[in-house]
Design an enzyme around this catalytic site. Structure first.
Site, short mmCIF file in Angstrom:
data_model
loop_
_atom_site.label_atom_id
_atom_site.label_comp_id
_atom_site.label_asym_id
_atom_site.label_seq_id
_atom_site.Cartn_x
_atom_site.Cartn_y
_atom_site.Cartn_z
N SER A 132 0.86 -1.19 0.00
CA SER A 132 0.00 0.00 0.00
C SER A 132 0.89 1.23 0.00
O SER A 132 2.00 1.21 0.55
CB SER A 132 -0.88 0.02 1.25
OG SER A 132 -1.47 1.30 1.42
N TYR A 146 -1.44 -0.66 10.43
CA TYR A 146 -1.61 -1.01 9.00
C TYR A 146 -0.40 -0.51 8.21
O TYR A 146 0.18 -1.25 7.40
CB TYR A 146 -2.90 -0.38 8.47
CG TYR A 146 -3.17 -0.69 7.01
CD1 TYR A 146 -3.56 -1.96 6.60
CD2 TYR A 146 -3.05 0.30 6.03
CE1 TYR A 146 -3.82 -2.23 5.26
CE2 TYR A 146 -3.31 0.03 4.69
CZ TYR A 146 -3.70 -1.24 4.31
OH TYR A 146 -3.94 -1.51 2.99
P1 NDP Z 1 -11.09 -6.67 0.11
O1 NDP Z 1 -11.40 -6.64 1.57
O2 NDP Z 1 -12.06 -6.11 -0.85
O3 NDP Z 1 -10.71 -8.18 -0.32
C1 NDP Z 1 -9.74 -8.85 0.43
C2 NDP Z 1 -9.42 -10.18 -0.20
O4 NDP Z 1 -8.44 -10.82 0.61
C3 NDP Z 1 -10.62 -11.10 -0.25
O5 NDP Z 1 -10.50 -11.94 -1.36
C4 NDP Z 1 -10.47 -11.88 1.06
O6 NDP Z 1 -11.09 -13.15 1.08
C5 NDP Z 1 -8.96 -12.04 1.12
N1 NDP Z 1 -8.52 -12.27 2.48
C6 NDP Z 1 -8.60 -11.44 3.54
N2 NDP Z 1 -8.12 -12.03 4.64
C7 NDP Z 1 -7.74 -13.28 4.27
C8 NDP Z 1 -7.19 -14.38 4.96
N3 NDP Z 1 -6.98 -14.35 6.27
N4 NDP Z 1 -6.92 -15.50 4.26
C9 NDP Z 1 -7.16 -15.56 2.92
N5 NDP Z 1 -7.70 -14.56 2.22
C10 NDP Z 1 -7.99 -13.42 2.89
O7 NDP Z 1 -9.70 -5.90 -0.01
P2 NDP Z 1 -9.00 -5.14 -1.24
O8 NDP Z 1 -9.24 -5.83 -2.50
O9 NDP Z 1 -9.35 -3.71 -1.12
O10 NDP Z 1 -7.47 -5.25 -0.80
C11 NDP Z 1 -6.59 -6.23 -1.30
C12 NDP Z 1 -5.17 -5.88 -0.90
O11 NDP Z 1 -4.86 -4.56 -1.35
C13 NDP Z 1 -4.93 -5.87 0.60
O12 NDP Z 1 -3.65 -6.37 0.88
C14 NDP Z 1 -5.03 -4.40 0.96
O13 NDP Z 1 -4.31 -4.09 2.13
C15 NDP Z 1 -4.40 -3.78 -0.28
N6 NDP Z 1 -4.77 -2.40 -0.51
C16 NDP Z 1 -6.07 -2.02 -0.71
C17 NDP Z 1 -6.37 -0.69 -0.92
C18 NDP Z 1 -7.75 -0.19 -1.14
O14 NDP Z 1 -7.95 1.04 -1.15
N7 NDP Z 1 -8.74 -1.06 -1.37
C19 NDP Z 1 -5.32 0.34 -0.94
C20 NDP Z 1 -3.99 -0.17 -0.75
C21 NDP Z 1 -3.74 -1.48 -0.54
P3 NDP Z 1 -12.68 -13.31 1.42
O15 NDP Z 1 -13.39 -12.80 0.20
O16 NDP Z 1 -12.87 -14.76 1.62
O17 NDP Z 1 -12.96 -12.49 2.63
#
Ligand code: NDP
Length: 237
Positions: A132, A146
């Site tokens: 991020s 975070y």
């Molecule tokens: P979402 O919450 O929309 O999706 C998260 C995804 O990660 C889902 O597929 C979820 O699975 C999976 N996940 C979460 N925890 C686990 C776990 N313990 N084991 C396996 N899978 C897991 O998040 P985003 O798409 O927004 O974010 C994705 C990445 O991008 C993250 O690392 C986040 O920190 C990073 N990010 C996001 C930003 C944003 O503005 N959205 C900005 C900067 C970075 P499930 O569907 O089963 O819950």
């Protein structure tokens, strides 16, 4: 166009948001693609059916299960560690268990998954961790842990890039700014405060982030390693 036919990919956390867009992109480029999820079984099954990919439930916070899943994936060409959670809260009032779970998912899991994947990865493989821009800059209250977790993966990429470089394996971090997902909806209460920090005042789409990942994974990414790739509309500028 990048052709990933014959390549085997695993996306950790691929069921929703950025991970789902990456999974769909890799599959569209021809990679045999599998992904993990932890809770959203319906979304995972829908995505798998729509994209011809394979979904497996693996909690990234469960180190043994995670390592076993990566090992079972066999000789990968591509590992994308996208699974992440965001705890934003007053540090003086936050349950330490919630912070430790975030550390398990955002820091420990990328490290152990990358190392396990590298044991069997083919030469010229690709490891991408979704970090991020908050790894570089945290302008909001309550984001210390975070931000810490996203700074940590920068060190991971710098170090593992050197460990695996002799095999042509690249290790990179993609650092999004605000992206419109369930985690950070473009219409959410924090959106305006985020846009105030940006040169281009909108959330990115997950597809925009997936395209950067695809570039790093493709043939032109062969010389790009140990680096952070920020895609944030100028949030960190
Ligand atoms: P979402 O919450 O929309 O999706 C998260 C995804 O990660 C889902 O597929 C979820 O699975 C999976 N996940 C979460 N925890 C686990 C776990 N313990 N084991 C396996 N899978 C897991 O998040 P985003 O798409 O927004 O974010 C994705 C990445 O991008 C993250 O690392 C986040 O920190 C990073 N990010 C996001 C930003 C944003 O503005 N959205 C900005 C900067 C970075 P499930 O569907 O089963 O819950």
């Amino acid at each position: 166009m990048t052709d990933l036919k014959g390549k085997r990919a695993l996306v950790l956390g691929g069921s929703r948001g950025i991970g789902a867009a990456i999974t769909a992109r890799l599959a569209a480029l021809g990679a045999e693609t599998a992904f993990t999820y932890v809770s959203a079984e319906g979304a995972a099954n829908d995505l798998a059916a729509r994209t011809g990919t394979r979904a497996t439930r693996v909690d990234s916070a469960d180190r043994s299960a995670l390592i076993a899943a990566v090992a079972e994936a066999g000789a990968l060409d591509i590992l994308v560690v996208n699974a992440g959670v965001a705890v934003f809260a007053d540090p003086l009032a936050t349950d330490p268990d919630a912070i430790d779970r975030m550390i398990d998912i955002n820091i420990r899991a990328p490290y152990h998954a990358a190392v396990e994947a590298a044991r069997r990865m083919r030469d010229g493989g690709r490891i991408v961790v979704i970090g991020s821009v908050n790894g570089d800059r945290m302008p909001f209250l309550g984001g210390a842990a975070y931000a810490m977790s996203k700074s940590a993966v920068q060190g991971l990429a710098r170090g593992l890039a050197r460990d695996f470089g002799p095999r042509g394996i690249t290790v990179n971090v993609v650092q999004p700014g605000p992206v419109d997902t369930d985690m950070n909806p473009a219409a959410g209460p924090m959106a305006q405060a985020m846009h105030d920090q940006m040169a281009i005042k909108r959330h990115a789409t997950s597809e925009e982030v997936a395209e950067l990942v695809a570039y790093l994974i493709g043939p032109h990414g062969a010389i790009i390693t140990g680096a952070m790739h920020t895609i944030d509309g100028g949030f960190g500028a």
